[in-house]
Design a protein around this motif. Structure first.
Motif, PDB file in Angstrom:
ATOM      1  N   ARG A  80     -89.263  47.789  40.140  1.00 27.36           N
ATOM      2  CA  ARG A  80     -90.088  48.556  40.025  1.00 27.36           C
ATOM      3  C   ARG A  80     -89.377  49.915  41.299  1.00 27.36           C
ATOM      4  O   ARG A  80     -89.231  50.707  40.238  1.00 27.36           O
ATOM      5  CB  ARG A  80     -91.812  49.050  41.512  1.00 27.36           C
ATOM      6  CG  ARG A  80     -92.188  50.063  41.001  1.00 27.36           C
ATOM      7  CD  ARG A  80     -93.564  50.081  41.586  1.00 27.36           C
ATOM      8  NE  ARG A  80     -94.699  51.222  41.187  1.00 27.36           N
ATOM      9  CZ  ARG A  80     -95.406  51.597  41.825  1.00 27.36           C
ATOM     10  NH1 ARG A  80     -96.121  50.551  42.279  1.00 27.36           N
ATOM     11  NH2 ARG A  80     -96.785  52.442  40.566  1.00 27.36           N
TER      12      ARG A  80
ATOM     13  N   GLN B 299     -88.105  45.975  30.442  1.00 22.82           N
ATOM     14  CA  GLN B 299     -88.397  45.144  31.101  1.00 22.82           C
ATOM     15  C   GLN B 299     -88.948  44.084  31.258  1.00 22.82           C
ATOM     16  O   GLN B 299     -89.440  43.374  30.087  1.00 22.82           O
ATOM     17  CB  GLN B 299     -89.841  46.571  31.610  1.00 22.82           C
ATOM     18  CG  GLN B 299     -89.865  47.657  31.477  1.00 22.82           C
ATOM     19  CD  GLN B 299     -88.310  48.282  33.056  1.00 22.82           C
ATOM     20  OE1 GLN B 299     -88.437  47.563  34.094  1.00 22.82           O
ATOM     21  NE2 GLN B 299     -87.160  48.642  32.519  1.00 22.82           N
TER      22      GLN B 299
ATOM     23  N   LEU C 195     -93.603  51.806  37.165  1.00 23.08           N
ATOM     24  CA  LEU C 195     -94.351  50.132  36.486  1.00 23.08           C
ATOM     25  C   LEU C 195     -95.119  49.860  37.995  1.00 23.08           C
ATOM     26  O   LEU C 195     -94.840  49.617  39.146  1.00 23.08           O
ATOM     27  CB  LEU C 195     -92.766  48.918  36.417  1.00 23.08           C
ATOM     28  CG  LEU C 195     -91.936  48.659  35.697  1.00 23.08           C
ATOM     29  CD1 LEU C 195     -91.130  47.896  36.013  1.00 23.08           C
ATOM     30  CD2 LEU C 195     -92.091  48.438  34.219  1.00 23.08           C
TER      31      LEU C 195
ATOM     32  N   LEU D  38     -95.982  46.552  28.421  1.00 28.63           N
ATOM     33  CA  LEU D  38     -96.742  47.825  29.424  1.00 28.63           C
ATOM     34  C   LEU D  38     -97.865  48.899  29.798  1.00 28.63           C
ATOM     35  O   LEU D  38     -98.311  49.225  30.370  1.00 28.63           O
ATOM     36  CB  LEU D  38     -95.014  48.529  29.617  1.00 28.63           C
ATOM     37  CG  LEU D  38     -94.945  50.080  30.817  1.00 28.63           C
ATOM     38  CD1 LEU D  38     -95.644  48.923  32.049  1.00 28.63           C
ATOM     39  CD2 LEU D  38     -93.753  50.508  30.499  1.00 28.63           C
TER      40      LEU D  38
END
Length: 377
Positions: A201, A324, A211, A362
């Motif tokens: 994060r 990510q 995140l 996400l």
């Protein structure tokens, strides 16, 4: 190409990138050697008995690759197909377990539905009073987390992956190429992969990405030796209490994940965990109630978790160069190769061709109707 994090996920990402012919892969890690974070504190289980399709196929892919790596490394991975056994004694538990069993079977998992008699034949030490359902998959099993790291690292080095250890990340800046600033110098990279586990994060925030990943402490304890039980038994999971057990040397490893635990980055063992398992272990594993815990074999690690207990594997729309690969919630090793393959395809093809990554995007957290993984151990 920069991969941030040298745990199982970061190593598998780097390896799959190099196997695909991607040049100039550099792995950056704050520790002195690979796998010193959450990977080193893992339970060691690998299973395909999950409750959502993406987790099942990720496990199937990765377990196959771990078996291959086990052979390639001469057994360093330590893969033992002892199986996973899930047990429940409630009506709701039986309904949920049967639904998961049907999904797993539909996706090609060789998982069996067991009666109480079947369970006793397989694990005679388990209390089956009131048992309403059980599933077993013999392709699930146990690996050695340190062995997995050693084998992944060896393969990465064989393929000339570069590593920067004892290196802190200072900044991640957009650009063409982007610039990764570290205490070992700056690195220009066309793509950056965030595989920083519990620290993901903060890494994402360097590029303005939020995140929804928080870490929670998960404790494990091992008993003193227990005689009269086979050395190779399944990982046994009591769905009704959350307690799991498996052999660890001459004793037993006991785990329990309390969903009420608050976010934490503390990896010190919590003594209150012993009271929690003492109150629960007798439900299915009464033979362990009076077995002493070994004070030398208690430890804790971190689960980086998302709200729906699925990882995030995505190239955010506002930072497509910053991929990510985070939030695996204790499933990092068992989903490592699939994650590495997915990231490799995002980088080389612009999209994953092996997996439907929509459940791991996400943006799902801003939408309604996300599917939650319930088999979190």
């Amino acid at each position: 190409m920069v991969v941030i994090g040298a745990g199982a996920i970061g190593l598998a990402v780097a390896l799959q990138l190099r196997r695909a012919g991607v040049e100039g892969v550099v792995v950056v890690d704050r520790n002195a050697s690979p796998g010193m974070g959450s990977t080193s504190r893992a339970n060691g289980g690998v299973r395909a008995q999950f409750t959502t399709p993406i987790h099942i196929v990720f496990s199937q892919f990765t377990i196959t690759k771990l078996r291959e790596l086990h052979e390639l490394s001469g057994g360093v991975v330590g893969f033992r197909p002892v199986g996973y056994l899930f047990l429940t004694g409630t009506d709701a538990g039986e309904i949920a377990l049967r639904r998961s069993w049907e999904l797993q079977r539909s996706l090609g998992v060789d998982v069996q539905w067991l009666s109480a008699t079947d369970v006793i034949e397989k694990v005679p030490f388990v209390n089956v009073d009131g048992l309403s359902g059980a599933t077993f998959c013999g392709d699930d099993g146990i690996i050695d987390p340190h062995g997995v790291v050693s084998a992944l690292w060896a393969e990465c080095r064989r393929l000339e992956t570069a590593f920067l250890f004892d290196t802190e990340l200072l900044a991640v800046e957009a650009g063409a190429p982007s610039r990764v600033q570290t205490t070992s110098g700056d690195i220009a990279a066309e793509f950056v992969v965030n595989a920083a586990g519990p620290f993901a994060r903060g890494v994402a925030a360097m590029a303005g990405i939020d995140l929804p990943v928080v870490s929670r402490r998960r404790n494990l304890a091992c008993t003193e030796p227990v005689a009269g039980i086979a050395d190779a038994i399944p990982m046994c999971v009591d769905n009704d209490t959350g307690v799991l057990i498996r052999r660890e040397g001459a004793g037993f490893l006991i785990g329990f994940s309390d969903p009420a635990d608050p976010p934490s980055t503390d990896t010190g063992f919590d003594p209150a965990f012993l009271d929690a398992i003492a109150a629960r272990v007798g439900n299915r594993f009464p033979f362990l109630e009076d077995v002493p815990i070994s004070p030398r074999k208690c430890w804790a690690g971190l689960y980086p978790e998302t709200p729906d207990h699925h990882a995030i594997i995505d190239a955010p729309a506002d930072a497509p160069w910053f991929i990510q690969c985070v939030g695996f919630g204790g499933h990092g090793i068992m989903h490592s190769f699939a994650a590495g393959q997915a990231v490799t395809e995002l980088i080389t093809n612009g999209a994953s061709t092996s997996f439907d990554l929509a459940p791991l995007r996400l943006g799902r957290f801003a939408e309604a109707g996300t599917v939650v993984e319930t088999a979190v151990l």
